[in-house]
Design a protein around this motif. Structure first.
Motif, PDB file in Angstrom:
ATOM      1  N   SER A 139       0.835  -1.195   0.000  1.00  0.00           N
ATOM      2  CA  SER A 139       0.000   0.000   0.000  1.00  0.00           C
ATOM      3  C   SER A 139       0.873   1.250   0.000  1.00  0.00           C
ATOM      4  O   SER A 139       2.036   1.222   0.409  1.00  0.00           O
ATOM      5  N   ASP A 186       2.470   2.022   3.286  1.00  0.00           N
ATOM      6  CA  ASP A 186       3.680   1.271   3.605  1.00  0.00           C
ATOM      7  C   ASP A 186       4.907   2.001   3.063  1.00  0.00           C
ATOM      8  O   ASP A 186       5.896   2.205   3.778  1.00  0.00           O
ATOM      9  N   SER A 229       9.349  -4.082   4.996  1.00  0.00           N
ATOM     10  CA  SER A 229       8.778  -4.377   6.316  1.00  0.00           C
ATOM     11  C   SER A 229       9.789  -4.131   7.426  1.00  0.00           C
ATOM     12  O   SER A 229       9.424  -3.699   8.521  1.00  0.00           O
ATOM     13  N   THR A 274       4.104  -5.678   5.679  1.00  0.00           N
ATOM     14  CA  THR A 274       3.424  -4.819   4.719  1.00  0.00           C
ATOM     15  C   THR A 274       1.947  -5.210   4.622  1.00  0.00           C
ATOM     16  O   THR A 274       1.553  -6.302   5.024  1.00  0.00           O
ATOM     17  N   THR A 275       1.153  -4.312   4.103  1.00  0.00           N
ATOM     18  CA  THR A 275      -0.298  -4.517   4.021  1.00  0.00           C
ATOM     19  C   THR A 275      -0.629  -5.588   2.983  1.00  0.00           C
ATOM     20  O   THR A 275      -0.245  -5.453   1.815  1.00  0.00           O
ATOM     21  N   GLU A 297      -6.307  -6.492   1.916  1.00  0.00           N
ATOM     22  CA  GLU A 297      -6.566  -5.408   2.868  1.00  0.00           C
ATOM     23  C   GLU A 297      -6.297  -4.048   2.235  1.00  0.00           C
ATOM     24  O   GLU A 297      -7.032  -3.085   2.457  1.00  0.00           O
ATOM     25  N   GLY A 298      -5.251  -3.960   1.419  1.00  0.00           N
ATOM     26  CA  GLY A 298      -4.951  -2.705   0.750  1.00  0.00           C
ATOM     27  C   GLY A 298      -6.043  -2.317  -0.229  1.00  0.00           C
ATOM     28  O   GLY A 298      -6.439  -1.143  -0.301  1.00  0.00           O
TER      29      GLY A 298
END
Length: 282
Positions: free
Chosen positions: A169, A172, A263, A270-271, A275-276
């Motif tokens: 995302s 991130d 990360s 990370t997303t 979810e992103g």
């Protein structure tokens, strides 16, 4: 320490400023550079006029700044000259750190987006400005239009073959920019940043299915067929070729690599793709 974020009203610039504030930066130490300063009024930090195409405005904005976060411009074909204005101003002002958002493997990649970023990285090196290069992989948010279209058609049509994309995302990537802007120890580093998971377009279609509640099929297109489809959808010849070339780069693995650097920089995973996409489409 003062930190200037260029392109502050853009999607990434806004999130970088938010990331700086979340990491405890004094709002008075953050400067938002924007072509339209009125659009930056809600950022909660000092705002200055900064137009990539107006070197005088860039030079004025950089005066007295310690760290510059150069968010790459969005005008393809004009970015090298625009970035040069920021690099030259940073050198003249004696900034102590320049953070630049580039693309994966910019100096060696065949990705159609890479040449302007390669040229910018070379300008930074030639200028001798203390710098950190952040080579950002794809933003998950790039696929929102495809998600919307697949909800209507049940089809994800692309020329990416079985190539993988290690997307994350924008938040991130923005958090990584905020981290290296605030922390010591990053000068001279070139970071290849990517999501923790590299997925295929078949995985993307399955994710679309879960989000839309209908079966979405991935249809593989050849280069010429994709250009024709994009032209039929209303894109001009140049834009259609550009988009198809991006997919060809993905097919060849330009966005597939991931090693956990992102990360580690942001201190969390990370997303995930779903979810992103869910957050961006809410």
């Amino acid at each position: 320490m003062t930190i200037l974020v260029t392109g502050a009203t853009g999607n990434l610039g806004r999130l970088i400023i938010a990331g700086l504030l979340e990491r405890g930066a004094d709002p008075q130490s953050i400067v938002a550079g924007a072509r339209n300063t009125e659009k930056a009024a809600d950022l909660g930090v000092r705002v200055v006029h900064l137009d990539y195409s107006d070197p005088a405005s860039v030079a004025t904005a950089v005066e007295g700044i310690d760290t510059v976060v150069l968010v790459s411009g969005s005008e393809v074909g004009q970015r090298v000259a625009q970035h040069r204005a920021v690099i030259d101003a940073a050198k003249a002002a004696g900034v102590s750190k320049l953070v630049y958002t580039s693309v994966p493997k910019a100096t060696t990649s065949d990705l159609v987006l890479a040449p302007e970023h390669k040229a910018t990285e070379e300008l930074i090196a030639a200028a001798g400005v203390p710098a950190v290069i952040l080579r950002n992989n794809w933003y998950t948010e790039n696929y929102i239009a495809d998600l919307t279209r697949s909800a209507e058609t049940g089809v994800l049509a692309a020329g990416a073959g079985d190539g993988r994309v290690a997307s994350a995302s924008r938040r991130d990537f923005a958090d990584a920019a905020a981290a290296v802007a605030l922390e010591d120890g990053h000068i001279g580093k070139v970071y290849e940043l990517a999501g923790d998971v590299a997925w295929t377009y078949s995985d993307l279609a399955a994710t679309f299915s879960e989000l839309t509640g209908r079966e979405v099929s991935y249809v593989r297109l050849g280069f010429d067929d994709q250009v024709a489809a994009l032209r039929e959808a209303g894109l001009d010849e140049g834009t259609a070729g550009f988009v198809a070339a991006l997919d060809a780069g993905i097919k060849d693995g330009a966005l597939a690599d991931t090693d956990g650097t992102l990360s580690r920089l942001i201190g969390r995973p990370t997303t995930p793709l779903i979810e992103g996409l869910r957050a961006a489409s809410a």
